[in-house]
Design a protein around this motif. Structure first.
Motif, mmCIF file in Angstrom:
data_model
loop_
_atom_site.group_PDB
_atom_site.id
_atom_site.type_symbol
_atom_site.label_atom_id
_atom_site.label_comp_id
_atom_site.label_asym_id
_atom_site.label_seq_id
_atom_site.Cartn_x
_atom_site.Cartn_y
_atom_site.Cartn_z
ATOM 1 N N LYS A 187 0.888 -1.161 0.000
ATOM 2 C CA LYS A 187 0.000 0.000 0.000
ATOM 3 C C LYS A 187 0.923 1.207 0.000
ATOM 4 O O LYS A 187 1.226 1.792 1.035
ATOM 5 N N GLU A 188 1.335 1.620 -1.167
ATOM 6 C CA GLU A 188 2.508 2.478 -1.321
ATOM 7 C C GLU A 188 2.350 3.876 -0.736
ATOM 8 O O GLU A 188 1.310 4.509 -0.876
ATOM 9 N N ARG A 206 -7.824 2.911 -4.011
ATOM 10 C CA ARG A 206 -7.789 3.577 -2.707
ATOM 11 C C ARG A 206 -6.726 4.665 -2.737
ATOM 12 O O ARG A 206 -5.574 4.402 -3.066
ATOM 13 N N TRP A 229 -3.315 2.381 -3.625
ATOM 14 C CA TRP A 229 -3.494 0.937 -3.793
ATOM 15 C C TRP A 229 -4.588 0.694 -4.816
ATOM 16 O O TRP A 229 -5.607 1.370 -4.821
#
Ligand SMILES: [Mn+2]
Ligand SMILES: [Mn+2]
Ligand SMILES: [Mn+2]
Ligand SMILES: [Mn+2]
Ligand SMILES: [Mn+2]
Ligand SMILES: [Mn+2]
Ligand SMILES: [Mn+2]
Ligand SMILES: [Mn+2]
Lengths: 251, 251, 251, 251, 251, 251, 251, 251
Positions: A187-188, A206, A229
């Motif tokens: 989830k960068e 997201r 994400w």
């Protein structure tokens, strides 16, 4: 006076909500502009003539007024159209979404660019695009950030291939494919910016605390450090075009 | 595998968002269910066979589980279908949105009901509806609140007309028309409940602090005291069907 | 001590909420200042003498401290008043909302400007406005962004007409009219900024996720990329004055 | 077509926002209905004939559908009007806000009630109100909660005085006065419900997390346990009428 | 004193966030309880002895105090444990999640229930469950809603199969399977309630305006009319057990 | 006129914010009342005479109007005060927070109750409390839920001890102690209700999505299923008194 | 171990919430920092030695890192303390809140400054402050914005008086007094920034959508264009010190 | 196909939520990026080769694109790795979290740095780090802000000790230890920025209005003026590394 071609109350069982039927749902849009990201969906596109181009309509989707250091725009070239040049020291990347164009540079080299082809034009390289019938391009432009002893070169690919990741290039373009059910493992959160155009498929993006259903045609701006994400859904693959700045010190 | 009947990336310039294309935009809905109101839009309709009817699919849009004292549902009658009866002491109101039905009561009286026709059936009156081909009805049902010495009667209108406002009737049905630009003068706050189906047109509905773009086919539930206001927009008139409880002491 | 000129509890059935009755509703205002837009309504106007003008009160509604690249202010010229000049390299646009002024430039040319008249004054052009009785102007000022080989000229119109859209001009002024029920087809998202004054009528403005009832006298600031949409309501047309920057590369 | 009696753009410097000019500001209201309180302001009043009264319009501001155990309504009696009776076992309290009425009970006793007068009518006491010209009343009604060996009596006061606090009465009415700058010392949280009508003055009401500017004519509903606090502002006293249930076990 | 079995700062590169390590992340939970739905995740389970059972711990996940008309609980049967009976007129449904139990009814019939087996016990049917070693059950109980001339029967399945949809049954249990990328086509809004336990896989559940990442072990309560939608993600199928009330008039 | 006993601007460096200095900070309170919990802090206490008691002021902190099935109140007994009885079928629990009282039951048994002592009085047991000087009690009352063949008895403890957990008792009272840094391992979600009074110390209470700093004197209401968690902070232990309903079927 | 000097549970009826009792209420603060304003209350002050001063502790309340173009800080001078100089081109304003200081400038002129006295020191004027015992100052500093032919001069007032409003001064300091019940008539929206310290009294400050109870000792930062409004409450006057930038073109 | 190594539905009773199991909980992250602070948790780390280092992966956690004036990153040195130099005029601070490195400067001095050791490298000092096996560093870099006549020197400590607080240093690094239950006394609001890495323990961090459970491995960015407070919880001490800018004028 209501339309007489359909039975009374026909719309009750046949409602529409298409971005191309702009008279539907007054004031409705999926477009969002927040501090650290934006989603720009087709019913919000404002096209107007591109100043230095001929016969071409453009819609800027991302620009520095939003916080980015680059622009991303759609260019709709019509019959007998020709492109203009970006300002000095500005590099350009084009990707053909629909139709066909001819790219010619100052040395007289020509390339025919079909859908899925793309080209990278370094800063200050004279060139132009011609279109005989119609074509839709997605264009990225950015003021080039010099690095001593490194010089980027023009690149033209008629088939899908990645831009080199070597140091001369201060941004990169990825084409990301996801099969249904696949998602980004991390989830960068990172300092790099993104510009994104969803080319195929649908899914859920997201961004920070917001979850967006997205589909082909949607564009996204991600500011540095927005948590991000994607998950692909449905029965067909998702494909998106992704700009990312790289290779320069973040300080 | 993606569809081959359209050119690559065709959806980018031809996106859709139709409630009837359920595979579009995963998880997207305009439906909302809040404490004091609900908006139910077509992509959220769940149809299943109506228990006491034959060959008929129903979708309950409003029911007491939501806080109302009535139900409002869509009934899709198919070929050779026949209605069932509501429970004891429950009155019924039907309005034809599409197709045609025959209403027959216990005395053998029959009425042909076309689009825009409606009927009121008092509690405990035996009756049935028949449909030969197909019809869509909007149905309201409510446990009748007795008032000494007042008895409501069956009413059938083949043309649009208001239900009597006299004391026997413990609810009323209005058909409200707005020309584009017209809006409710009062931003109403009252103890009566509403069930609403937008039959034609489009506009903006304010409910509490929320502003909703709405169009034909949308249904709304308004709890008592929710601030409410409608403005019609576009080039055609807005028309909606409106349930409102009346004539009984609010204490 | 309460007023004796009205019966006891008179205000219960005669409440007021006028922006010019500032002692009403303590702390109440419709003004809003968010990250990407602002609504400034009359009860929030702060007038003070304009430094280089004589006998004139000004209220700045939009300025760069808000994120804009221009200022928009109301100037109330009183008897025997005279304007000052903007700073060097700053262009100016004036529109007469009430009363009458005389505009004189360095060449001695004079124009009488009534309500609905306007004038464009290029950067560094010496000029002044005189007012004998009283006048209210809306003024836009902006640091001019040069473009090689393009020179804008002074323009004065005594009747409503659009500013030229040619390249010398780095902003434009539109007067937009909507009949009741009309609305913007596109829910616009673009890099250009707007300053807006509603001159006539009433309606609903959507800015990002917020929906604002607005009426004549309200001013709006729209930052780049804020989703925006207007719908006119009521029985009279809506008219607004709209500033928009154009003709310069957004990078 | 716009009005010709005023100069062009006249509304820009003369905006209005009056609750009685309902065509102003489309969709604008200060009315709020939340889980634990409501503010009902004049532009949201819906008047309709009171069923058992003659020549009288009523607007219910609070009712059990909102969570209360009482009703509070405005009654506008017109020429030759006469009141009806509340349902069995329902007690009634009236307060005259404007005009004059005659109250007569079953024993033939009559009282003339002017502005500021009020009367308490126990459950099941036959009585009626007459009005010759016009009068506005605020009426509270509640199902009486019996207490063994305690019987409330009819009370009529032509001047302001408190209702007895003795056990027979299951609610109380206070008239609260605040000089400018005064406020409630305790930020109250209690199980009792309130109905409130602001009769004079202006100030700020805090209810839960919300802060409301209020003025004469505004009505408020407070559910049990909503944190509540008032501060009076301006140059005149604030006065409000306050319903509160008392004297019964909260379990 | 910190642990000496791991190197200094070992947790920095080996953080954990497991629901079974309750000492991790103080105060962190994914559990949510809103007006119209709840998500109950394992770190919020409170087990205590089930009153009428022996050697069994239970955790109630859903009960009428939440707005439901049924209970859903986990029962952890230990060695030599035996179940108690539900109250009169209460029907029961059990599903084995882990281990094995023997079900015996009043007629002396016995069934061995392994993982994936389930049983329906009509109201007032005497029965008991025995467990020799350990078993985890998910149990649903509900006060049975009679329907004239319809009688439900006991059902035991050792393999996965649907409960009959016939009228005697006033609820139904579905086992829903989704391959990665699959999602609910309809964004459902309906009057029926749901209790759900995710048995396998992971995905995203949208409930009202909230989007929840979910995984095996998570339980969900859906009130009537909450908009609801699921999409399965990852590399393995999603499977959930779903309670839904059916076959009774919603009025 | 400002106070002359302190130097000018003395409050700038000596601000106060004590709940007992009600004239401080107008409108400020830490009290909160949400759908699924409430925090009631001392500046919101409203004391009034307890109807059936003599010389005693009471403040109800929790009551069924809030959603609970019990009441919790503070009783401030003054010199020569005497308690009243709860309604029929209502059980009572008292805990002495300050001062001393004598408890006498119908059999003439008397107990002296000091701080930290408590007593349980079953339904319909005649008893009274006397106080000579002053005492503060926290009282819980609840309509007793019968269970066949189970009868609870009166219990009086002069030292801290737990109420029996056996089936006759339909609620329990815990005194929970936490050393600084300790917290609840489980982030509990359960169907039981809680009433809580913090007796000593300070910490952070998480209720749903809200995090509250709390200290001795704060009271909390927790509805069924609100996610809940406490962490003790500072240099002294935290101690709270906790009501919890138990031993009855949640269906 | 808990304190033994007070009876058990003493804090329950004697809670405190004083900013100077930092061990109270863990994590509780009234301080707020939003995009367009900040409220900084005493429990958030961080004092540390002022680099170029001797024996002096400072707490910066406003600085450019917050968006302002000035700093505002508290300086607590102790015995034998001496001030340092601001950076070049920075002007300074001091106001004595507590104690007494001697101001000496480069020409050897000295002024004794008591509480309520203040001084303006133009850019680049050498000067120093001495304090023998103790003093608390509020200090504003700003990079001076030159204006041709205008030179500000040093000003020292031992009694309260306004700073000149003439053009040389690029900011102004007001001391605003409100009697209880008074409030700002205009709900101001303007481009000027404010720094504010409440010296006496209490009231409610509205900033944007937020309403803050405030009292002496609270400091406020207002960014350009934040809607702002104050109402004084209680029994004593409110007085605040207010910084405002003026006399420079906002473009 | 689901895994066969575990029994069916095994995950129901053995759920995991580890940041290192990225395939768990799709889209779940505790990372947050707001206007005035960020929390970056391990499941959001994006590692890529550090441009001027060899065999080293880096993850930037804080950079100026976020609003800071420094960078903070994790560097994972692998076997035979060597560091690069920061840009000109950039100072560097390293702290060893795991493993061991050799630091060598231009004068040939070497230091062995174990876990808990750290070094400060002034601007423009040539140096390099070697790692034979593996090491994890946390690195801070900042453009040095000159101060006349002050020169910082290289510092290497193999044991924990504070950086000098003298004027040459324009930032400081603290290692803060809290025993369980301890918390920051002041709820700080100040102009200095912070970068923080939690090395040991767990607790709750309040930033503005948000409360975050945190544990070892979590990183935090605090913008100037964000209200901030930490409380340590659990059974072991909390330790964090804290960057803070100091010693330079905030104007
Ligand atoms: Mn990315
Ligand atoms: Mn209505
Ligand atoms: Mn626009
Ligand atoms: Mn009250
Ligand atoms: Mn469903
Ligand atoms: Mn609990
Ligand atoms: Mn101001
Ligand atoms: Mn700090």
């Amino acid at each position: 006076p209501i339309s007489t071609t359909q039975p009374l109350y026909w719309k009750v069982s046949n409602p529409t909500l298409s971005p191309t039927h702009l008279q539907d749902l007054p004031g409705f849009t999926r477009s969002v502009y927040k501090r650290d990201h934006a989603l720009i969906t087709p019913e919000s596109h404002v096209f107007s003539p591109l100043p230095d181009w001929s016969n071409t309509l453009g819609a800027y989707l991302i620009s520095p007024a939003m916080g980015s250091h680059f622009v991303m725009y759609l260019a709709k070239m019509q019959g007998n159209s020709k492109s203009g040049l970006p300002p000095n020291h500005v590099e350009r990347f084009i990707f053909v979404v629909q139709g066909m164009v001819i790219l010619t540079n100052i040395h007289g080299n020509s390339h025919k660019l079909m859908v899925d082809s793309y080209a990278y034009l370094p800063q200050n390289l004279e060139h132009f695009l011609n279109c005989d019938e119609s074509a839709t391009l997605i264009v990225f432009e950015k003021r080039y950030e010099q690095l001593e002893n490194h010089i980027p070169e023009q690149i033209v690919f008629e088939f899908r291939k990645l831009l080199p990741t070597s140091l001369p290039y201060d941004f990169n373009i990825h084409i990301m494919d996801f099969q249904p059910g696949e998602f980004l493992n991390v989830k960068e959160v990172h300092y790099n910016q993104h510009g994104l155009l969803l080319l195929e498929g649908q899914g859920v993006y997201r961004l920070g605390d917001s979850w967006y259903p997205v589909q082909a045609g949607d564009a996204i701006w991600m500011a540095p450090f927005v948590p991000q994400w994607y998950a692909a859904l449905g029965k067909t693959r998702s494909r998106y075009l992704l700009y990312k700045d790289v290779n320069r010190n973040p300080l």
